[in-house]
Design a protein around this motif. Structure first.
Motif, PDB file in Angstrom:
ATOM      1  N   ASN A  57       0.830  -1.220   0.000  1.00  0.00           N
ATOM      2  CA  ASN A  57       0.000   0.000   0.000  1.00  0.00           C
ATOM      3  C   ASN A  57       0.861   1.266   0.000  1.00  0.00           C
ATOM      4  OD1 ASN A  57      -2.539  -1.433   0.188  1.00  0.00           O
ATOM      5  ND2 ASN A  57      -1.982  -1.893   2.312  1.00  0.00           N
ATOM      6  N   LYS A  58       2.084   1.131  -0.544  1.00  0.00           N
ATOM      7  CA  LYS A  58       3.020   2.252  -0.548  1.00  0.00           C
ATOM      8  C   LYS A  58       3.235   2.742  -1.966  1.00  0.00           C
ATOM      9  CE  LYS A  58       7.412   3.505   1.624  1.00  0.00           C
ATOM     10  NZ  LYS A  58       8.491   3.026   2.510  1.00  0.00           N
ATOM     11  N   LYS A  59       3.070   4.026  -2.181  1.00  0.00           N
ATOM     12  CA  LYS A  59       3.256   4.587  -3.522  1.00  0.00           C
ATOM     13  C   LYS A  59       4.748   4.690  -3.844  1.00  0.00           C
ATOM     14  CE  LYS A  59       1.999   8.546  -6.447  1.00  0.00           C
ATOM     15  NZ  LYS A  59       3.336   8.710  -6.997  1.00  0.00           N
ATOM     16  N   ILE A  60       5.139   4.071  -4.944  1.00  0.00           N
ATOM     17  CA  ILE A  60       6.527   4.153  -5.381  1.00  0.00           C
ATOM     18  C   ILE A  60       6.766   5.513  -6.015  1.00  0.00           C
ATOM     19  CG2 ILE A  60       8.237   3.192  -6.970  1.00  0.00           C
ATOM     20  CD1 ILE A  60       6.999   0.465  -6.519  1.00  0.00           C
ATOM     21  N   PRO A  61       7.836   6.222  -5.644  1.00  0.00           N
ATOM     22  CA  PRO A  61       8.100   7.567  -6.192  1.00  0.00           C
ATOM     23  C   PRO A  61       8.131   7.588  -7.720  1.00  0.00           C
ATOM     24  CG  PRO A  61       9.576   7.078  -4.376  1.00  0.00           C
ATOM     25  CD  PRO A  61       8.862   5.809  -4.676  1.00  0.00           C
ATOM     26  N   ASP A  62       7.822   8.748  -8.279  1.00  0.00           N
ATOM     27  CA  ASP A  62       7.781   8.888  -9.742  1.00  0.00           C
ATOM     28  C   ASP A  62       9.169   8.795 -10.365  1.00  0.00           C
ATOM     29  OD1 ASP A  62       5.044   9.173  -9.739  1.00  0.00           O
ATOM     30  OD2 ASP A  62       5.114  11.348  -9.531  1.00  0.00           O
ATOM     31  N   THR A  63      10.196   9.229  -9.621  1.00  0.00           N
ATOM     32  CA  THR A  63      11.571   9.178 -10.138  1.00  0.00           C
ATOM     33  C   THR A  63      12.444   8.372  -9.182  1.00  0.00           C
ATOM     34  OG1 THR A  63      11.302  11.354 -11.161  1.00  0.00           O
ATOM     35  CG2 THR A  63      13.549  10.539 -10.900  1.00  0.00           C
TER      36      THR A  63
END
Length: 445
Positions: free
Chosen positions: A401-407
Motif C-alpha cells: 500500500n506504498k506509492k513508489i516515487p515517480d523518479t
C-alpha cells in the motif's frame, strides 16, 4: 599435549571467525535480515522473526554496523559449544573435548558463527531441545524446558518442525504418547511459536504457502540432484574429515537402530534428499540432520592415527579458508567469499552519481540488492525492491500500500518488462569492481 593442541586449534578458529566479522562486508541475506530488524514484526515473509529480534539487540548495543548485525551469531556459536559440553555429559563425558573439536572443524557450523541467518539460532535451540529431552529420560521435570526451546527453534526457522517426529518417538519410547504431558509439551512449543501463526493469519498465510511451495513447483524429477545433495554433505561437513564422520555415524546408526538420536538425523536427511529430486537442495537445508549426524559420529568415533591426520589436514584447510575470506589468496570470479566484499564501493558510486543527478530515492529489482543498499548507503534509506519478474518477498508486503516515487535511482539490470512500468529509462552510469558490475539508471513513471 594432544589436548593442548586441540584446544589451541579451537581457539585459533574462534579468533579467525571474529576477525572475519570485523573485516568483511555483510552478505545480501544478512542485509535482508537487517532490514527486518529495522521494522520489527510478529513474523516475516521468508522466515519466522527471531533472527530479526537478535539483530535488533545487536545493533542497539553495538550500532548499525557489521559487528552489531553479526555479534548474535558469534555469541550463539559460543553458547552452542557450552551446550554441547552438557549434551556429552549426558552421552559420554570422555568425548566432550572431541565434540568441541569436531564441531569447530565443521565448515557449515563455522559459517554459522560468522554469518547471521535463521539457521544459527535454530540449531542452538534444537541442541538445547535435545539436551533437555535427554535429561528427561531420568527426570521428567526437564521435559517442559525442552518444549520451550523447541518453540524458540520454531520461532527461528520453519524446518524445525522436522524435529517434531523425534518428539513423538520420545513419548512413544516412554509409553506416554497419549498422555497429557505430550499435549502440554506441544501447547508450550506452539504458544512460543504463536507470533508467527498470528502474523500468517493476518497476512493470508502467505509465509506458510511460500515455504510449502518453495522450490517444489517443478513437475520433472532429476535424480542427479541426489548426487549433488550427497556431495554438498561431504563438503559442508569439512572434507576430508567428513569421510570419517559419515563412516562412524552410520556405524552408530547400525548399533543403535532407530531411537530419538538416530531418527533426528535420518528423518530430515531423507526428507531433503527426496525433496532434491524435484529441486536442487541448498547446502544448508539439512543442517538439522548435520547436528545429529555429528553427535552420533562423535559418540562412536575412535581417536585413531587416521583421525588425527585427517583432522589436522581439515584444520589447515579451514584456516586457509578463513584467511582467504578476509584477504583473498587467489582471486577467481565464482569465489563464494566475494559476497563479503566491496559493497561499500558500490554504495559510494551510487551516492556520488545520485547527488550529481539530484535523485534521492533508490531502488533495485531484488530484495538482496535493495537490502545491501539500505545498509551501505550513508543515510541507510529505505530502498525499493521493484520485484519485476522476481519472486515475492518481505518488500512485497511493505510496498503493498506504498506509492513508489515517480523518479527513482535504479541499481541493476533492465529487462523488457521494465518498459511496462516506466515511461522513461535512462542509463546514467556503471559501477565496476573486481568482483561485480552494476548499471545505474534513472527511472521515471
Amino acid at each position: 599435549m594432544k589436548n593442548l593442541l586441540i584446544i589451541t586449534q579451537i581457539l585459533v578458529l574462534l579468533i579467525l571467525k571474529f576477525l572475519i566479522i570485523l573485516k568483511t562486508d555483510l552478505t545480501e541475506d544478512e542485509a535482508y535480515y537487517y532490514t527486518w530488524a529495522r521494522k520489527l514484526s510478529l513474523s516475516y515473509f521468508d522466515h519466522p522473526p527471531l533472527v530479526a529480534y537478535l539483530i535488533k539487540i545487536g545493533i542497539t548495543l553495538l550500532g548499525d554496523n557489521e559487528l552489531g548485525v553479526r555479534i548474535p551469531a558469534f555469541l550463539l556459536s559460543l553458547l552452542f559449544l557450552i551446550a554441547l559440553i552438557f549434551v556429552f555429559r549426558e552421552i559420554d563425558k570422555s568425548k566432550i573435548l572431541l565434540a568441541l573439536y569436531i564441531f569447530s572443524l565443521t565448515l557449515i557450523f563455522n559459517a554459522g558463527a560468522i554469518v547471521i541467518t535463521p539457521d544459527t539460532p535454530m540449531v542452538f535451540f534444537l541442541l538445547l531441545t535435545f539436551l533437555f529431552l535427554l535429561k528427561s529420560y531420568e527426570n521428567e521435570k526437564w521435559l517442559y524446558l525442552s518444549a520451550v526451546f523447541l518453540g524458540l527453534s520454531l520461532l527461528s526457522k520453519y524446518i524445525s518442525i522436522l524435529f517434531l517426529p523425534s518428539i513423538i518417538l520420545f513419548f512413544l519410547e516412554k509409553r506416554k504418547l497419549f498422555s497429557k504431558k505430550l499435549v502440554i509439551f506441544l501447547l508450550i512449543s506452539f504458544l512460543i511459536f504463536s507470533p508467527c501463526i498470528i502474523w500468517n493469519i493476518q497476512n493470508d498465510f502467505i509465509s506458510f504457502k511460500f515455504q510449502l511451495l518453495h522450490g517444489y513447483g517443478k513437475k520433472e524429477i532429476n535424480p542427479s540432484n541426489i548426487l549433488l545433495y550427497l556431495l554438498d554433505s561431504v563438503l559442508v561437513l569439512s572434507f576430508p574429515l567428513s569421510i570419517l564422520i559419515f563412516f562412524y555415524a552410520f556405524k552408530g546408526i547400525i548399533k543403535e537402530k532407530i531411537n530419538v538420536l538416530t531418527f533426528s538425523f535420518l528423518f530430515p536427511y531423507i526428507f531433503f534428499m527426496l525433496s532434491s529430486l524435484k529441486t536442487k537442495a541448498e547446502a544448508n537445508w539439512p543442517i538439522i540432520s548435520y547436528l545429529f549426524l555429528l553427535i552420533i559420529a562423535i559418540k562412536y568415533l575412535k581417536e585413531s592415527k587416521a583421525f588425527y591426520v585427517l583432522s589436522s589436514f581439515t584444520f589447515l584447510i579451514l584456516t586457509i579458508i578463513h584467511i582467504h575470506t578476509m584477504n583473498p589468496i587467489v582471486k577467481f570470479k565464482k569465489d563464494p567469499t566475494n559476497r563479503l566484499r566491496n559493497w561499500e564501493k558500490l554504495a559510494e558510486d551510487v551516492e556520488w552519481l545520485s547527488e550529481r543527478y539530484g535523485i534521492n530515492q533508490f531502488s533495485a529489482n531484488t530484495y538482496q540488492l535493495a537490502s545491501i543498499l539500505s545498509f551501505y548507503l550513508k543515510e541507510k534509506p529505505y530502498v525499493y525492491s521493484l520485484n519485476i519478474n522476481s519472486r515475492e518477498n518481505q518488500f512485497t508486503i511493505w510496498q503493498k500500500n506504498k506509492k513508489i516515487p515517480d523518479t527513482l535511482f535504479y541499481v541493476g539490470n533492465i529487462n523488457e518488462n521494465f518498459y511496462k512500468h516506466f515511461k522513461e529509462i535512462e542509463k546514467i552510469g556503471v559501477s565496476k569492481s573486481e568482483f561485480r558490475e552494476y548499471e545505474f539508471y534513472k527511472l521515471v513513471k
